[in-house]
Design an enzyme around this catalytic site. Structure first.
Site, PDB file in Angstrom:
ATOM      1  CG  ASP A   1      80.012  -6.693  32.155  1.00 38.81           C
ATOM      2  OD1 ASP A   1      81.041  -7.357  31.959  1.00 38.81           O
ATOM      3  OD2 ASP A   1      79.242  -6.884  33.130  1.00 38.81           O
ATOM      4  CB  SER A   2      85.469  -6.326  29.924  1.00 38.49           C
ATOM      5  OG  SER A   2      85.178  -6.733  28.607  1.00 38.49           O
TER       6      SER A   2
ATOM      7  CG  ASP B   1      78.909  -9.665  29.528  1.00 38.36           C
ATOM      8  OD1 ASP B   1      78.463 -10.770  29.856  1.00 38.36           O
ATOM      9  OD2 ASP B   1      80.032  -9.244  29.878  1.00 38.36           O
TER      10      ASP B   1
ATOM     11  CE  LYS C   1      80.189 -13.174  29.419  1.00 40.36           C
ATOM     12  NZ  LYS C   1      80.160 -12.585  30.788  1.00 40.36           N
TER      13      LYS C   1
ATOM     14  CD  GLU D   1      79.332 -11.205  35.611  1.00 38.58           C
ATOM     15  OE1 GLU D   1      79.308 -11.032  36.847  1.00 38.58           O
ATOM     16  OE2 GLU D   1      80.032 -10.514  34.844  1.00 38.58           O
TER      17      GLU D   1
ATOM     18  CD  GLU E   1      86.657 -13.381  34.437  1.00 35.31           C
ATOM     19  OE1 GLU E   1      85.528 -13.296  33.901  1.00 35.31           O
ATOM     20  OE2 GLU E   1      87.396 -12.395  34.592  1.00 35.31           O
TER      21      GLU E   1
HETATM   22  O1  KIV Z   1      83.157  -8.767  29.972  1.00 41.99           O
HETATM   23  C1  KIV Z   1      83.906  -9.576  29.388  1.00 41.99           C
HETATM   24  O2  KIV Z   1      84.657  -9.228  28.467  1.00 41.99           O
HETATM   25  C2  KIV Z   1      83.863 -10.966  29.832  1.00 41.99           C
HETATM   26  C3  KIV Z   1      84.877 -11.928  29.296  1.00 41.99           C
HETATM   27  C4  KIV Z   1      86.251 -11.586  29.690  1.00 41.99           C
HETATM   28  C5  KIV Z   1      84.507 -13.334  29.599  1.00 41.99           C
HETATM   29  O3  KIV Z   1      83.021 -11.302  30.608  1.00 41.99           O
END
Ligand code: KIV
Length: 277
Positions: free
Chosen positions: A56-57, A95, A125, A127, A195
């Site tokens: 989600d970055s 994510d 993934k 959190e 992280e």
């Molecule tokens: O959103 C993302 O790219 C991440 C990674 C940097 C672990 O969570």
């Protein structure tokens, strides 16, 4: 290449979540990058990474936001479908965006199920590692969906954490991270991203759980490392956290190329006869 790493016709065998704990048992490091489209996914696959995370970055890197909170389920699915088309060997992990899994177990099941159904991902993934999230992780895994955990600085909680800061510096905070990691392991997570936590804390967590830890700003003793691809190849050169190493300087190359293109268009030297029909 061995039978264990080959697929049909000698193509590399696509990795599965079962390869991850096996890598830890064998002491082999895992490599993951975040990417958001088919072109970058293909480059990552060619580069031999083990997993591509549709993080989600993308809210920061692609959408230009200051946090990941705005990313929606539809957006992550769109990007995950594109990444899927670029991959042959690497594991695809998606994510789950803010609010798609925290509110209730049924909502998490439907949303994680939708990601798996529509994108062809191998895992999601989530959190966090408190008791409530661990229950969600357990339920999602019971549905048949592998889960990667994410502890330490969890960007979806950026406001509660007071910014992008190192987590687990104090002994009680470090202890809580260790307990969260064990809870995620018990819930069945196949790997855990750590992280921005002190290297010594990450080392302790890594030694305490059987599932691999994948660090970003968590020192060298994690079982693997993850970086956003745009950061590590130097495309996103406005972002310089301490943990980042740039392995190329593509933003500078791109600016130089664009300046040259503009100059050649303006002085009439592009297109030349060799570019014309
Ligand atoms: O959103 C993302 O790219 C991440 C990674 C940097 C672990 O969570």
């Amino acid at each position: 290449m061995t039978a264990a790493t080959e697929g049909p016709g000698n193509a590399p065998r696509p990795l599965t979540v079962r390869d991850f704990p096996a890598r830890k048992r064998n002491g082999e490091k895992l490599v993951m990058v975040s990417a958001y489209d088919a072109l970058f996914a293909r480059l990552a696959d060619d580069g031999g990474v083990d997993a591509v995370l549709v993080g989600d970055s993308l809210g920061n890197v692609i959408d230009g936001r200051t946090s990941t909170l705005s990313v929606t389920l539809d957006q992550i699915i769109y990007h995950a479908c594109a990444v899927r088309r670029g991959l042959q060997r690497a594991l695809l992990v998606v994510d789950m965006p803010f609010l798609t899994y925290q509110v209730s177990v049924p909502r998490a099941l439907l949303n994680c199920g939708r990601v798996m159904q529509e994108t062809g991902a191998s895992a999601v993934k989530l959190e966090g590692g408190g008791p409530r999230i661990a229950r969600v992780v357990h339920a999602v895994i019971e549905l048949g969906v592998p889960v990667m955990g994410h502890l330490g600085f969890t960007p979806q909680s950026v406001h509660a954490l007071g910014g992008a800061r190192v987590q687990g510096r104090e002994p009680d905070a470090a202890q809580r991270l260790l307990e969260d990691a064990k809870r995620l392991e018990d819930a069945g997570a196949f790997a855990i991203v750590l992280e921005m936590i002190p290297a010594a804390v990450a080392e302790r967590i890594t030694a305490s759980v059987s599932v691999p830890t994948i660090g970003i700003g968590a020192g060298a003793k994690c079982d693997g490392q993850v970086l956003v691809m745009h950061d590590l190849i130097g495309l996103n050169d406005g972002f310089s956290p301490k943990f980042l190493k740039r392995y190329a300087a593509l933003a500078e190359d791109a600016r130089r190329a664009l300046r040259t293109f503009a100059a050649e268009v303006r002085d009439g030297s592009y297109p030349g006869p060799e570019h014309s029909f």
